[in-house]
Design a protein around this motif. Structure first.
Motif, PDB file in Angstrom:
ATOM      1  N   PHE A  21       0.791  -1.228   0.000  1.00  0.00           N
ATOM      2  CA  PHE A  21       0.000   0.000   0.000  1.00  0.00           C
ATOM      3  C   PHE A  21       0.824   1.279   0.000  1.00  0.00           C
ATOM      4  N   LEU A  22       2.022   1.254   0.580  1.00  0.00           N
ATOM      5  CA  LEU A  22       2.755   2.504   0.807  1.00  0.00           C
ATOM      6  C   LEU A  22       3.137   3.194  -0.499  1.00  0.00           C
ATOM      7  N   SER A  23       3.570   2.427  -1.511  1.00  0.00           N
ATOM      8  CA  SER A  23       3.960   3.055  -2.777  1.00  0.00           C
ATOM      9  C   SER A  23       2.764   3.730  -3.445  1.00  0.00           C
ATOM     10  N   ALA A  24       1.579   3.092  -3.362  1.00  0.00           N
ATOM     11  CA  ALA A  24       0.371   3.700  -3.927  1.00  0.00           C
ATOM     12  C   ALA A  24       0.012   4.982  -3.172  1.00  0.00           C
ATOM     13  N   LEU A  83       4.022   9.858   9.999  1.00  0.00           N
ATOM     14  CA  LEU A  83       2.649   9.970   9.511  1.00  0.00           C
ATOM     15  C   LEU A  83       1.950  11.209  10.063  1.00  0.00           C
ATOM     16  N   ILE A  84       2.314  11.618  11.275  1.00  0.00           N
ATOM     17  CA  ILE A  84       1.728  12.836  11.847  1.00  0.00           C
ATOM     18  C   ILE A  84       2.228  14.069  11.092  1.00  0.00           C
ATOM     19  N   ILE A  85       3.534  14.114  10.827  1.00  0.00           N
ATOM     20  CA  ILE A  85       4.113  15.245  10.087  1.00  0.00           C
ATOM     21  C   ILE A  85       3.657  15.210   8.628  1.00  0.00           C
ATOM     22  N   ASP A  86       3.690  14.017   8.014  1.00  0.00           N
ATOM     23  CA  ASP A  86       3.148  13.766   6.672  1.00  0.00           C
ATOM     24  C   ASP A  86       3.747  14.671   5.596  1.00  0.00           C
ATOM     25  N   GLN A  87       5.060  14.834   5.630  1.00  0.00           N
ATOM     26  CA  GLN A  87       5.773  15.572   4.595  1.00  0.00           C
ATOM     27  C   GLN A  87       6.847  14.665   4.002  1.00  0.00           C
ATOM     28  N   TYR A  88       7.346  15.039   2.821  1.00  0.00           N
ATOM     29  CA  TYR A  88       8.332  14.186   2.159  1.00  0.00           C
ATOM     30  C   TYR A  88       9.552  13.947   3.040  1.00  0.00           C
ATOM     31  N   TYR A  89      10.022  14.997   3.721  1.00  0.00           N
ATOM     32  CA  TYR A  89      11.215  14.834   4.556  1.00  0.00           C
ATOM     33  C   TYR A  89      10.951  13.889   5.725  1.00  0.00           C
ATOM     34  N   SER A  90       9.691  13.858   6.220  1.00  0.00           N
ATOM     35  CA  SER A  90       9.384  12.950   7.328  1.00  0.00           C
ATOM     36  C   SER A  90       9.434  11.497   6.869  1.00  0.00           C
ATOM     37  N   ASN A 158      -7.237   6.143   4.107  1.00  0.00           N
ATOM     38  CA  ASN A 158      -5.801   6.015   3.856  1.00  0.00           C
ATOM     39  C   ASN A 158      -5.006   6.055   5.151  1.00  0.00           C
ATOM     40  N   TYR A 159      -5.272   7.062   5.967  1.00  0.00           N
ATOM     41  CA  TYR A 159      -4.466   7.245   7.169  1.00  0.00           C
ATOM     42  C   TYR A 159      -4.829   6.257   8.269  1.00  0.00           C
ATOM     43  N   THR A 160      -6.061   5.782   8.277  1.00  0.00           N
ATOM     44  CA  THR A 160      -6.414   4.697   9.200  1.00  0.00           C
ATOM     45  C   THR A 160      -5.563   3.477   8.906  1.00  0.00           C
ATOM     46  N   LEU A 161      -5.430   3.181   7.624  1.00  0.00           N
ATOM     47  CA  LEU A 161      -4.635   2.033   7.194  1.00  0.00           C
ATOM     48  C   LEU A 161      -3.156   2.241   7.510  1.00  0.00           C
ATOM     49  N   LEU A 162      -2.647   3.429   7.222  1.00  0.00           N
ATOM     50  CA  LEU A 162      -1.229   3.705   7.434  1.00  0.00           C
ATOM     51  C   LEU A 162      -0.840   3.624   8.905  1.00  0.00           C
ATOM     52  N   PHE A 163      -1.727   4.086   9.782  1.00  0.00           N
ATOM     53  CA  PHE A 163      -1.391   4.074  11.208  1.00  0.00           C
ATOM     54  C   PHE A 163      -1.426   2.667  11.807  1.00  0.00           C
ATOM     55  N   LEU A 164      -1.906   1.689  11.041  1.00  0.00           N
ATOM     56  CA  LEU A 164      -1.803   0.307  11.503  1.00  0.00           C
ATOM     57  C   LEU A 164      -0.351  -0.180  11.468  1.00  0.00           C
ATOM     58  N   MET A 165       0.488   0.440  10.636  1.00  0.00           N
ATOM     59  CA  MET A 165       1.893   0.014  10.558  1.00  0.00           C
ATOM     60  C   MET A 165       2.614   0.203  11.896  1.00  0.00           C
ATOM     61  N   PRO A 166       2.606   1.406  12.492  1.00  0.00           N
ATOM     62  CA  PRO A 166       3.250   1.528  13.809  1.00  0.00           C
ATOM     63  C   PRO A 166       2.554   0.706  14.887  1.00  0.00           C
ATOM     64  N   PHE A 167       1.234   0.488  14.733  1.00  0.00           N
ATOM     65  CA  PHE A 167       0.508  -0.335  15.702  1.00  0.00           C
ATOM     66  C   PHE A 167       1.024  -1.771  15.684  1.00  0.00           C
ATOM     67  N   PHE A 168       1.197  -2.343  14.489  1.00  0.00           N
ATOM     68  CA  PHE A 168       1.695  -3.717  14.389  1.00  0.00           C
ATOM     69  C   PHE A 168       3.147  -3.813  14.866  1.00  0.00           C
ATOM     70  N   LEU A 169       3.945  -2.784  14.610  1.00  0.00           N
ATOM     71  CA  LEU A 169       5.323  -2.797  15.108  1.00  0.00           C
ATOM     72  C   LEU A 169       5.347  -2.755  16.639  1.00  0.00           C
ATOM     73  N   PHE A 170       4.406  -2.029  17.228  1.00  0.00           N
ATOM     74  CA  PHE A 170       4.334  -1.997  18.692  1.00  0.00           C
ATOM     75  C   PHE A 170       3.961  -3.375  19.239  1.00  0.00           C
ATOM     76  N   LEU A 171       3.028  -4.059  18.573  1.00  0.00           N
ATOM     77  CA  LEU A 171       2.680  -5.418  18.993  1.00  0.00           C
ATOM     78  C   LEU A 171       3.873  -6.357  18.829  1.00  0.00           C
ATOM     79  N   ARG A 172       4.678  -6.121  17.777  1.00  0.00           N
ATOM     80  CA  ARG A 172       5.897  -6.923  17.582  1.00  0.00           C
ATOM     81  C   ARG A 172       6.883  -6.686  18.724  1.00  0.00           C
TER      82      ARG A 172
END
Length: 391
Positions: A21-24, A83-90, A158-172
């Motif tokens: 999903f991230l590239s899209a 994801l909070i900053i949501d800029q290219y540099y972030s 989109n952002y609901t889906l994206l914020f699942l990434m840090p959530f799953f890493l926290f579970l890891r």
């Protein structure tokens, strides 16, 4: 053992969103092809060094479990901030974090699991299969479920889906705390002896073929979703394609012991390279949804069979006392360098040719990897492992 399985569940749930999903999302943000290529190429460039560094540290200091705990936590924080900053540099900072801390988790998790399986006489494949299951379920249920929420805007989805990434890493991170890590108690190899270990012509050719194989997979992980999107396919169809690709791979991991006993390692390795090439050629020459869907089943052989063969080969040729170093060095060369070169090749290709041409190039790369594998000495495949079952 359950905590080790959960390590794969949560990490591959994260990868299910990151890969498919991230590239899209970057395209939706308006990033150019060069910007996207830079984001995806910087990760393997950094991880080439970080894999070797952290693998060596894990063996020398015997802190493999500690790294498996804190790296996903660092990744979770970095993804949240990006994801909070949501800029290219972030996203550049996020990529740096992935390269330094998240990418090495592939090899560090595998090395910890393999050591456990060797000492407890357990099946690596039956633990590793949970990563494949979670990757498929993430794409089969989570992504479509979020996009069926029609009362929400596409941006919110989109952002609901994206914020699942840090959530799953926290579970890891949480599952890593409960994991069992069996560290080698004796002395490890010094750096000179470790380097000498990788001077075997067979091992070098094996690394070369694997690196080219890794190059070809950049077409899939970075450009498959944008390619389907450019042909007008919905995100639901794209998610289903990602979900179905590892479906039969589950059975490969589950029955890996039987597969590795019935077929030679050389045959399995070479067949997986040929079938991968066939998969890329099919994708490049069709816009038919049924054919594209069918091509995803070939992932079973192109990645599943390839992966269990690679793990077995590394277990045979890499001593346990440098297990983490061996795993991370292989990842540095096969995955990191492969991805760097793949991103350079495909980034150049996207600027000058239609997207379907990327998969034609990937097909020829798979054939090149197969040709390289033909020069690997037969003795390389026949060397026997002196340690317990690791399939």
């Amino acid at each position: 053992m359950y905590a080790l399985s959960l390590n794969y569940v949560f990490f591959f749930s994260f990868l299910g969103i990151f890969s498919s999903f991230l590239s899209a999302h970057f395209i939706d943000k308006g990033f150019s092809g060069s910007q996207i290529a830079f984001l995806f190429s910087m990760v393997p460039a950094i991880s080439f060094v970080s894999n070797i560094f952290w693998g060596r540290i894990a063996d020398l200091k015997k802190i493999r479990k500690a790294l498996n705990i804190y790296f996903p936590l660092i990744g979770s924080v970095a993804f949240t901030l990006a994801l909070i900053i949501d800029q290219y540099y972030s996203y550049i900072l996020m990529g740096i974090t992935v390269g330094i801390f998240v990418n090495p988790l592939f090899a560090l998790t595998d090395s910890m699991t393999i050591s456990y399986c060797q000492h407890k006489n357990k099946s690596y494949g039956k633990i590793r299969q949970w990563g494949t299951i979670s990757f498929g379920l993430t794409n089969l249920f989570i992504i479509p479920f979020i996009y069926f929420q029609t009362d929400l805007s596409i941006e919110v989805n989109n952002y609901t889906l994206l914020f699942l990434m840090p959530f799953f890493l926290f579970l890891r991170f949480l599952s890593g705390i409960k994991s069992i890590s069996i560290e080698h108690t004796g002395d490890t190899l010094n750096t000179k002896d470790l380097i000498a270990l990788f001077k075997s012509p067979g091992l070098l050719l094996f690394f070369l073929a694997s690196m080219i194989h890794g190059m070809s997979f950049v077409s899939n992980y970075v450009y498959f979703s944008p390619y389907l999107k450019s042909m007008g396919f919905s995100l639901i169809f794209i998610a289903l394609c990602w979900a179905i690709s590892p479906f039969f791979e589950i059975f490969v991991f589950k029955y890996s012991e039987n597969i590795l006993k019935k077929f030679s390692l050389g045959s399995l390795f070479r067949i997986s390279l040929l079938i991968t090439g066939l998969r890329w050629f099919i994708i490049s020459n069709t816009s038919n949804p049924t054919t594209i869907f069918f091509s995803q089943f070939l992932h079973t052989f192109g990645f599943g069979v390839y992966f269990i063969t690679v793990i077995k080969i590394l277990t045979i040729h890499i001593p346990e006392k440098v297990r983490s170093s061996g795993q991370t060095i292989f990842m540095a060369f096969s995955a990191a360098i492969g991805q760097i070169l793949g991103n350079l090749v495909f980034g150049y290709t996207t600027e000058r040719f239609p997207l379907y041409f990327i998969f034609q190039v990937a097909g020829y790369l798979s054939l090149l990897a197969f040709i390289a594998s033909l020069f690997i000495p037969s003795s390389f495949w026949k060397k026997q492992n002196a340690t317990p079952n690791t399939e």
